[in-house]
Design a protein around this motif. Structure first.
Motif, PDB file in Angstrom:
ATOM      1  N   UNK A 251       0.888  -1.168   0.000  1.00  0.00           N
ATOM      2  CA  UNK A 251       0.000   0.000   0.000  1.00  0.00           C
ATOM      3  C   UNK A 251       0.923   1.214   0.000  1.00  0.00           C
ATOM      4  N   UNK A 252       0.900   1.888  -1.115  1.00  0.00           N
ATOM      5  CA  UNK A 252       1.864   2.962  -1.348  1.00  0.00           C
ATOM      6  C   UNK A 252       1.159   4.310  -1.289  1.00  0.00           C
ATOM      7  N   UNK A 362      -0.916  10.841 -11.039  1.00  0.00           N
ATOM      8  CA  UNK A 362      -0.372   9.748 -10.216  1.00  0.00           C
ATOM      9  C   UNK A 362      -1.252   8.505 -10.316  1.00  0.00           C
ATOM     10  N   UNK A 363      -2.567   8.702 -10.268  1.00  0.00           N
ATOM     11  CA  UNK A 363      -3.492   7.564 -10.357  1.00  0.00           C
ATOM     12  C   UNK A 363      -3.313   6.866 -11.714  1.00  0.00           C
ATOM     13  N   UNK A 364      -3.294   7.636 -12.784  1.00  0.00           N
ATOM     14  CA  UNK A 364      -3.185   7.034 -14.117  1.00  0.00           C
ATOM     15  C   UNK A 364      -1.840   6.335 -14.303  1.00  0.00           C
ATOM     16  N   UNK A 365      -0.772   6.995 -13.868  1.00  0.00           N
ATOM     17  CA  UNK A 365       0.561   6.405 -14.075  1.00  0.00           C
ATOM     18  C   UNK A 365       0.716   5.131 -13.247  1.00  0.00           C
ATOM     19  N   UNK A 366       0.243   5.173 -11.988  1.00  0.00           N
ATOM     20  CA  UNK A 366       0.376   3.994 -11.120  1.00  0.00           C
ATOM     21  C   UNK A 366      -0.430   2.832 -11.689  1.00  0.00           C
ATOM     22  N   UNK A 367      -1.643   3.111 -12.107  1.00  0.00           N
ATOM     23  CA  UNK A 367      -2.492   2.043 -12.636  1.00  0.00           C
ATOM     24  C   UNK A 367      -1.905   1.497 -13.945  1.00  0.00           C
ATOM     25  N   UNK A 369       1.090   1.292 -14.710  1.00  0.00           N
ATOM     26  CA  UNK A 369       2.318   0.522 -14.466  1.00  0.00           C
ATOM     27  C   UNK A 369       2.050  -0.733 -13.637  1.00  0.00           C
ATOM     28  N   UNK A 370       0.782  -1.045 -13.388  1.00  0.00           N
ATOM     29  CA  UNK A 370       0.491  -2.330 -12.757  1.00  0.00           C
ATOM     30  C   UNK A 370      -0.139  -2.281 -11.382  1.00  0.00           C
ATOM     31  N   UNK A 371      -0.433  -1.075 -10.863  1.00  0.00           N
ATOM     32  CA  UNK A 371      -1.159  -1.034  -9.580  1.00  0.00           C
ATOM     33  C   UNK A 371      -2.561  -1.607  -9.798  1.00  0.00           C
ATOM     34  N   UNK A 372      -3.109  -2.263  -8.772  1.00  0.00           N
ATOM     35  CA  UNK A 372      -4.483  -2.764  -8.874  1.00  0.00           C
ATOM     36  C   UNK A 372      -5.474  -1.603  -8.939  1.00  0.00           C
ATOM     37  N   UNK A 373      -5.115  -0.501  -8.332  1.00  0.00           N
ATOM     38  CA  UNK A 373      -5.988   0.656  -8.335  1.00  0.00           C
ATOM     39  C   UNK A 373      -5.369   1.733  -7.465  1.00  0.00           C
ATOM     40  N   UNK A 374      -5.871   2.953  -7.609  1.00  0.00           N
ATOM     41  CA  UNK A 374      -5.331   4.069  -6.830  1.00  0.00           C
ATOM     42  C   UNK A 374      -6.396   5.141  -6.714  1.00  0.00           C
ATOM     43  N   UNK A 375      -6.327   5.909  -5.645  1.00  0.00           N
ATOM     44  CA  UNK A 375      -7.266   7.016  -5.453  1.00  0.00           C
ATOM     45  C   UNK A 375      -6.620   8.103  -4.609  1.00  0.00           C
ATOM     46  N   UNK A 383      -2.325  17.008  -1.705  1.00  0.00           N
ATOM     47  CA  UNK A 383      -2.156  15.877  -0.806  1.00  0.00           C
ATOM     48  C   UNK A 383      -1.675  14.643  -1.536  1.00  0.00           C
ATOM     49  N   UNK A 384      -2.209  13.495  -1.149  1.00  0.00           N
ATOM     50  CA  UNK A 384      -1.633  12.224  -1.585  1.00  0.00           C
ATOM     51  C   UNK A 384      -2.633  11.322  -2.288  1.00  0.00           C
ATOM     52  N   UNK A 385      -2.031  10.340  -2.946  1.00  0.00           N
ATOM     53  CA  UNK A 385      -2.773   9.261  -3.601  1.00  0.00           C
ATOM     54  C   UNK A 385      -2.371   7.964  -2.914  1.00  0.00           C
ATOM     55  N   UNK A 386      -3.321   7.068  -2.744  1.00  0.00           N
ATOM     56  CA  UNK A 386      -3.032   5.743  -2.193  1.00  0.00           C
ATOM     57  C   UNK A 386      -3.154   4.727  -3.322  1.00  0.00           C
ATOM     58  N   UNK A 387      -2.100   3.909  -3.506  1.00  0.00           N
ATOM     59  CA  UNK A 387      -2.136   2.900  -4.570  1.00  0.00           C
ATOM     60  C   UNK A 387      -1.925   1.519  -3.966  1.00  0.00           C
ATOM     61  N   UNK A 388      -2.653   0.551  -4.492  1.00  0.00           N
ATOM     62  CA  UNK A 388      -2.466  -0.860  -4.096  1.00  0.00           C
ATOM     63  C   UNK A 388      -1.634  -1.505  -5.192  1.00  0.00           C
ATOM     64  N   UNK A 389      -0.447  -1.949  -4.831  1.00  0.00           N
ATOM     65  CA  UNK A 389       0.502  -2.379  -5.865  1.00  0.00           C
ATOM     66  C   UNK A 389       1.048  -3.768  -5.556  1.00  0.00           C
ATOM     67  N   UNK A 390       0.964  -4.711  -6.505  1.00  0.00           N
ATOM     68  CA  UNK A 390       1.633  -5.993  -6.297  1.00  0.00           C
ATOM     69  C   UNK A 390       3.131  -5.729  -6.103  1.00  0.00           C
ATOM     70  N   UNK A 391       3.746  -6.394  -5.107  1.00  0.00           N
ATOM     71  CA  UNK A 391       5.135  -6.061  -4.747  1.00  0.00           C
ATOM     72  C   UNK A 391       6.062  -6.080  -5.956  1.00  0.00           C
ATOM     73  N   UNK A 392       5.827  -6.986  -6.893  1.00  0.00           N
ATOM     74  CA  UNK A 392       6.754  -7.074  -8.031  1.00  0.00           C
ATOM     75  C   UNK A 392       6.604  -5.895  -8.993  1.00  0.00           C
ATOM     76  N   UNK A 393       5.558  -5.100  -8.827  1.00  0.00           N
ATOM     77  CA  UNK A 393       5.373  -3.940  -9.717  1.00  0.00           C
ATOM     78  C   UNK A 393       5.768  -2.617  -9.035  1.00  0.00           C
ATOM     79  N   UNK A 394       6.246  -2.707  -7.809  1.00  0.00           N
ATOM     80  CA  UNK A 394       6.425  -1.460  -7.055  1.00  0.00           C
ATOM     81  C   UNK A 394       7.471  -0.544  -7.692  1.00  0.00           C
ATOM     82  N   UNK A 395       8.592  -1.123  -8.154  1.00  0.00           N
ATOM     83  CA  UNK A 395       9.632  -0.280  -8.759  1.00  0.00           C
ATOM     84  C   UNK A 395       9.087   0.362 -10.033  1.00  0.00           C
TER      85      UNK A 395
END
Ligand code: GLA
Length: 428
Positions: A251-252, A362-367, A369-375, A383-395
Motif C-alpha cells: 500500500x503505497x 499519479x493515479x493514471x501512471x500507477x495504474x 504501471x500495474x497497480x491494482x488501483x489508486x485514489x 495531498x496524496x494518492x493511495x495505490x495498491x501495488x503488487x510487490x513485483x510492480x512497485x519499482x
C-alpha cells in the motif's frame, strides 16, 4: 470476473448497479479482534497489545505520546455526511513530549518549525488566539478545559515524520498525541472516543477548519493489521483484517507535493453543498440516503453529483470491508478493491470535484504501471494518492509516477509505505 466470489459479500452494493443500501447499524461481521471499547482510557494500554494498566490520575510530570497519521481506503467526504469511512492508521505519525509546569504557561515547540516557538497562558486561550501549527495543540488544551479538564501549564515538544498538508492527517496526529499527554498530566482518564471529539472540536472551533471525525477516530482507534469501518452516524466501529503485505501487496502513499489547506474555502463549500442536498432530499444527512437512485430527485446537477459521490463512496467503503472480511483469494480481493479505488477516484474527480491534476496523473501512471488501483485520499485539492501495488510492480510504479511528473515539470513526488498500524499510545 475475478473476485466474483466476494462481490456478493458486499451487501446491497454492486459496482455499476443501482447503488448501495447503507445500513446504519454499522455492523459488518469482522474477525475476533473487537473494536476498541469506548471506555478505553487515554493511557498506554490501547490496541498495541500492551497490557499495562492505564495511569488515570497519574500525577507525574512528563511523558511521551505518539499518534499516527492515516490513509483512507474509502469514504472521502462521507464523515461529515454521517456516512461510512474505512481508514487505517499509518506507522508514521507525531510524537509529543509533554512536561507539566506550574506557571500556567503552555510552551509549544516543534522540531519541524524551530523558528516558531509559542508560549501562551493556558487560561487565556480562546478560539483563533493562536495561529499556525501551534493552534492545533493549543486548541486541544482549550477544548479540554472547556470540558472541565484542569489542564495545567505544560511544555510540549513535537516531532513528526508525517508530511504536512499531504492528506495523511498530520493535524489529527498532532492533536491526538497532545490530547493523550495533556489528559494524563491533568490526572484525567477519558475514553478515546471522547478524546477524538475533543481533538475534532479543537480543529473545528479553535483552528477553524470545518472537518469531520474520521482523522481523529483513525488516529485514536485503529488497530494494527486492520482497517476500521466507522459508521459516522452511529459511531459504531468494525475492525476489518487488512494485511496487504501478507498477500504480497504494497500500500503505497504517493505524496503529490501539492499541499492543501482545509481551512480554505473549497472544503467548506463542499460541506455546504452536501447539507443543501440533504435538506432538499428531506434527510438530516446524506448518509441516510440508502441508494444512488435516491439522489436523482435533486434538480440541481451539481448537488446531484455531490450527493451521488457521498452515497456511492459510503457503499464502496462497506463493499471493501466486506471483501476484506470474505476469506476470498487475496489476489482476487485486492484486484476487486483496486477496481473500487479506481471508481472512488473517478467519483471524487468527476462528481465531487476535489481532485487535482497531479493526483489524476499519479493515479493514471500507477495504474498503467500495474497497480491494482489508486485514489486520492483526504480532503483533496492537494495531498496524496493511495495505490495498491503488487510487490513485483512497485519499482515500475514508482518510476512511472516519477516520470509522469517529470514530463509535466511537476515537483517530484515522494513515496511512503502505508502499513496498517496501531493507534495512538504512550511511548515513555
Ligand atoms: C479531511 C478531513 C476529514 C475528511 C476528509 C475527506 O481529511 O479532515 O474530516 O472529511 O478530509 O474524507
Amino acid at each position: 470476473m475475478p473476485g466474483g466470489s466476494f462481490r456478493s459479500a458486499a451487501p446491497g452494493y454492486a459496482p455499476g448497479g443501482d447503488g448501495p443500501t447503507v445500513n446504519t447499524d454499522g455492523e459488518v461481521n469482522t474477525d475476533d479482534n473487537a473494536s476498541m471499547d469506548d471506555e478505553a482510557s487515554t493511557g498506554d494500554e490501547a490496541s498495541t497489545g500492551d497490557e499495562r494498566p492505564a495511569r488515570a490520575g497519574w500525577p507525574g510530570g512528563h511523558g511521551v505520546w505518539f499518534a499516527p497519521g492515516r490513509a483512507n481506503l474509502m469514504g472521502e467526504h462521507t464523515d461529515y455526511n454521517e456516512g461510512l469511512v474505512l481508514p487505517f492508521a499509518l506507522a508514521q505519525g507525531v510524537t509529543a513530549s509533554v512536561t507539566r509546569r506550574d506557571d500556567g504557561l503552555l510552551a509549544l515547540r516543534s522540531k519541524q518549525m524551530t523558528d516558531d516557538v509559542v508560549t501562551v497562558p493556558v487560561s487565556g486561550l480562546s478560539p483563533a488566539s493562536v495561529r499556525g501549527w501551534a493552534a492545533y495543540p493549543a486548541g486541544v488544551a482549550w477544548a479540554l478545559r472547556s470540558e472541565d479538564v484542569p489542564v495545567p501549564g505544560a511544555t510540549i515538544e513535537i516531532d513528526s515524520d508525517l508530511p504536512v498538508g499531504a492528506g495523511v492527517s498530520s493535524s489529527a496526529a498532532l492533536e491526538c498525541s497532545v490530547a493523550l499527554g495533556l489528559c494524563e498530566i491533568s490526572g484525567v482518564a477519558m475514553s478515546r472516543r471522547a478524546l477524538a471529539a475533543i481533538a475534532r472540536q479543537a480543529e473545528n472551533e479553535f483552528v477553524g477548519a470545518p472537518t469531520g471525525i474520521i482523522d481523529q477516530h483513525a488516529s485514536l482507534l485503529c488497530e494494527a493489521g486492520h482497517a476500521m469501518l466507522l459508521d459516522c452516524a452511529t459511531r459504531s466501529i468494525s475492525q476489518v483484517p487488512f494485511r496487504p503485505s501478507a498477500a504480497g501487496i504494497v500500500t503505497l502513499v504517493i505524496d503529490t507535493r501539492v499541499t492543501h489547506a482545509l481551512v480554505s474555502g473549497e472544503y467548506g463549500r463542499r460541506r455546504a453543498q452536501c447539507e443543501e442536498a440533504a435538506r432538499q432530499l428531506g434527510v438530516p444527512f446524506l448518509g441516510q440516503v440508502t441508494s444512488v437512485a435516491g439522489v436523482s430527485r435533486l434538480d440541481d446537477p451539481v448537488l446531484r453529483r455531490r450527493a451521488r459521490h457521498v452515497v456511492s463512496d459510503s457503499a464502496r467503503a462497506r463493499a471493501i470491508a466486506s471483501a476484506l472480511d470474505s476469506g476470498g483469494t487475496p489476489a482476487d480481493i485486492y484486484r476487486y478493491i483496486g477496481e473500487l479505488l479506481a471508481e472512488g477516484h473517478a467519483s471524487l474527480r468527476d462528481d465531487f470535484e476535489v481532485s487535482w491534476p497531479e493526483a489524476d496523473i499519479a493515479v493514471d501512471a500507477a495504474t498503467g504501471a500495474g497497480a491494482y488501483g489508486a485514489k486520492m485520499i483526504g480532503g483533496g485539492f492537494g495531498g496524496s494518492v493511495l495505490a495498491l501495488v503488487p510487490a513485483e510492480r512497485i519499482a515500475a510504479v514508482r518510476t512511472a509516477v516519477t516520470e509522469a511528473f517529470a514530463a509535466r515539470s511537476a515537483t517530484p513526488p515522494e513515496f511512503m509505505d502505508a502499513t496498517p498500524s496501531a493507534a495512538a499510545r504512550r511511548l515513555a
